[in-house]
Write a protein that holds these residues in place. Structure first.
Motif, PDB file in Angstrom:
ATOM      1  N   GLY A  30       0.817  -1.213   0.062  1.00 56.06           N
ATOM      2  CA  GLY A  30       0.150  -0.031  -0.046  1.00 56.06           C
ATOM      3  C   GLY A  30       0.922   1.334   0.015  1.00 56.06           C
ATOM      4  N   SER A  31       0.257   2.398   0.100  1.00 56.53           N
ATOM      5  CA  SER A  31       0.726   3.499   0.108  1.00 56.53           C
ATOM      6  C   SER A  31       1.104   4.300   1.594  1.00 56.53           C
ATOM      7  N   TRP A  32       2.126   4.851   1.688  1.00 59.22           N
ATOM      8  CA  TRP A  32       2.723   5.478   3.044  1.00 59.22           C
ATOM      9  C   TRP A  32       2.947   6.820   2.887  1.00 59.22           C
ATOM     10  N   GLN A  33       2.455   7.611   3.479  1.00 56.13           N
ATOM     11  CA  GLN A  33       2.895   9.127   3.753  1.00 56.13           C
ATOM     12  C   GLN A  33       3.792   9.387   4.843  1.00 56.13           C
ATOM     13  N   LEU A  34       4.845  10.084   4.329  1.00 55.14           N
ATOM     14  CA  LEU A  34       5.610  10.565   5.547  1.00 55.14           C
ATOM     15  C   LEU A  34       4.995  11.634   6.508  1.00 55.14           C
ATOM     16  N   VAL A  35       4.707  11.518   7.888  1.00 51.26           N
ATOM     17  CA  VAL A  35       4.209  12.710   8.623  1.00 51.26           C
ATOM     18  C   VAL A  35       5.059  13.345   9.614  1.00 51.26           C
ATOM     19  N   HIS A  36       6.142  12.716   9.797  1.00 46.66           N
ATOM     20  CA  HIS A  36       7.278  13.176  10.774  1.00 46.66           C
ATOM     21  C   HIS A  36       8.436  12.459  10.499  1.00 46.66           C
ATOM     22  N   PHE A  37       9.593  13.401  10.691  1.00 44.62           N
ATOM     23  CA  PHE A  37      11.032  12.863  10.788  1.00 44.62           C
ATOM     24  C   PHE A  37      11.697  13.385  11.933  1.00 44.62           C
ATOM     25  N   ASP A  38      12.645  12.589  12.685  1.00 41.16           N
ATOM     26  CA  ASP A  38      13.360  13.403  13.707  1.00 41.16           C
ATOM     27  C   ASP A  38      14.190  14.734  13.356  1.00 41.16           C
ATOM     28  N   GLY A  39      14.720  14.559  12.185  1.00 43.43           N
ATOM     29  CA  GLY A  39      15.263  15.643  11.532  1.00 43.43           C
ATOM     30  C   GLY A  39      14.604  16.986  11.551  1.00 43.43           C
ATOM     31  N   MET A  40      13.354  16.730  11.638  1.00 48.91           N
ATOM     32  CA  MET A  40      12.590  18.142  11.820  1.00 48.91           C
ATOM     33  C   MET A  40      12.730  18.674  13.006  1.00 48.91           C
ATOM     34  N   GLU A  41      12.889  18.186  14.083  1.00 52.18           N
ATOM     35  CA  GLU A  41      13.004  18.592  15.506  1.00 52.18           C
ATOM     36  C   GLU A  41      14.541  19.233  15.562  1.00 52.18           C
ATOM     37  N   LYS A  42      15.437  18.401  15.055  1.00 53.05           N
ATOM     38  CA  LYS A  42      16.957  19.093  15.048  1.00 53.05           C
ATOM     39  C   LYS A  42      16.822  20.283  14.240  1.00 53.05           C
ATOM     40  N   ILE A  43      16.008  20.669  13.317  1.00 57.52           N
ATOM     41  CA  ILE A  43      15.962  21.761  12.669  1.00 57.52           C
ATOM     42  C   ILE A  43      15.438  22.856  13.345  1.00 57.52           C
ATOM     43  N   VAL A  44      14.192  22.655  13.966  1.00 61.32           N
ATOM     44  CA  VAL A  44      13.382  23.554  14.498  1.00 61.32           C
ATOM     45  C   VAL A  44      14.058  23.789  15.740  1.00 61.32           C
ATOM     46  N   TYR A  45      14.821  23.170  16.547  1.00 66.44           N
ATOM     47  CA  TYR A  45      15.545  23.373  17.665  1.00 66.44           C
ATOM     48  C   TYR A  45      16.816  23.834  17.583  1.00 66.44           C
ATOM     49  N   SER A  46      17.405  23.991  16.372  1.00 70.63           N
ATOM     50  CA  SER A  46      18.615  24.628  15.973  1.00 70.63           C
ATOM     51  C   SER A  46      18.821  26.163  15.914  1.00 70.63           C
ATOM     52  N   PRO A  47      20.269  26.560  16.394  1.00 74.17           N
ATOM     53  CA  PRO A  47      20.418  28.007  16.591  1.00 74.17           C
ATOM     54  C   PRO A  47      20.111  28.614  15.289  1.00 74.17           C
ATOM     55  N   GLN A  48      20.364  28.003  14.297  1.00 78.04           N
ATOM     56  CA  GLN A  48      20.023  28.655  12.789  1.00 78.04           C
ATOM     57  C   GLN A  48      18.497  29.121  12.824  1.00 78.04           C
ATOM     58  N   TYR A  49      17.588  28.118  13.128  1.00 79.49           N
ATOM     59  CA  TYR A  49      16.225  28.200  13.153  1.00 79.49           C
ATOM     60  C   TYR A  49      15.693  29.365  14.178  1.00 79.49           C
ATOM     61  N   GLN A  50      16.179  29.057  15.431  1.00 75.88           N
ATOM     62  CA  GLN A  50      15.877  29.956  16.640  1.00 75.88           C
ATOM     63  C   GLN A  50      16.125  31.371  16.647  1.00 75.88           C
ATOM     64  N   ASN A  51      17.181  31.615  15.778  1.00 73.15           N
ATOM     65  CA  ASN A  51      18.010  32.894  15.408  1.00 73.15           C
ATOM     66  C   ASN A  51      17.236  33.500  14.072  1.00 73.15           C
ATOM     67  N   ALA A  52      16.556  32.746  13.262  1.00 74.47           N
ATOM     68  CA  ALA A  52      16.320  33.252  11.988  1.00 74.47           C
ATOM     69  C   ALA A  52      15.210  34.267  12.167  1.00 74.47           C
ATOM     70  N   THR A  53      15.472  35.011  10.897  1.00 76.88           N
ATOM     71  CA  THR A  53      14.180  36.190  10.705  1.00 76.88           C
ATOM     72  C   THR A  53      12.712  35.170  10.387  1.00 76.88           C
ATOM     73  N   PRO A  54      11.754  36.116  10.634  1.00 78.66           N
ATOM     74  CA  PRO A  54      10.307  35.204  10.433  1.00 78.66           C
ATOM     75  C   PRO A  54      10.249  34.950   8.760  1.00 78.66           C
ATOM     76  N   ALA A  55      10.925  35.571   7.974  1.00 76.89           N
ATOM     77  CA  ALA A  55      11.023  35.188   6.589  1.00 76.89           C
ATOM     78  C   ALA A  55      12.017  33.876   6.421  1.00 76.89           C
ATOM     79  N   GLN A  56      13.005  33.803   7.303  1.00 78.28           N
ATOM     80  CA  GLN A  56      14.140  32.557   7.074  1.00 78.28           C
ATOM     81  C   GLN A  56      13.141  31.439   7.607  1.00 78.28           C
TER      82      GLN A  56
END
Length: 148
Positions: A30-56
């Motif tokens: 059957g077909s399976w849709q990706l809904v989450h990957f641990d890399g998402m959390e690494k990005i969201v909690y990274s300094p680059q994301y946390q210190n980014a402008t709203p546009a970034q």
């Protein structure tokens, strides 16, 4: 405190049980849709994301959403897998041969070589893969079955 120890023990037993119960390949078809990957959390909690402008941040969020929306695994009869891979933000449809072996190890044979992942959780509607690689710890990929 006692509740958290109990929950941790239950989680460990569930994990051991899941790896001891062999999944039949037919259950994956059957077909399976990706809904989450641990890399998402690494990005969201990274300094680059946390210190980014709203546009970034909006740009990073859009890339995460794009990856989720465009990552689908379709397991077919005969040990075939059709999937979408992102290459330089371009969607590329691929096909591979797959084998499911003891320990719920999923071996994917494609043009890049062999890739290995362990199915760490499985229900009729949820598939959790843990890629196995000597190069990096990519974290878990969580898929949900696409209902037709």
């Amino acid at each position: 405190m006692k509740i958290s120890v109990f929950l941790a023990a239950c989680g460990m037993m569930w994990s051991i049980w899941m790896t001891s119960v062999m999944i039949d390949y037919k259950e994956l078809i059957g077909s399976w849709q990706l809904v989450h990957f641990d890399g998402m959390e690494k990005i969201v909690y990274s300094p680059q994301y946390q210190n980014a402008t709203p546009a970034q941040r909006a740009s990073m969020d859009a890339r995460i959403k794009f990856r989720l929306e465009n990552t689908v695994y379709e397991f077919l009869e005969g040990g075939k897998l059709k999937y979408i891979e992102l290459q330089d933000q371009t969607i590329v449809r691929k096909e591979a041969k797959v084998e499911l072996s003891e320990g719920n190890l999923l071996l994917i044979h494609d043009e890049k070589g062999d890739r290995l992942a362990q199915i760490v959780e499985f229900t009729p509607d949820k598939l959790v893969l843990q890629p196995i690689s000597k190069n990096a710890n990519t974290g878990k990929l969580i898929f949900e079955r696409i209902k037709k």
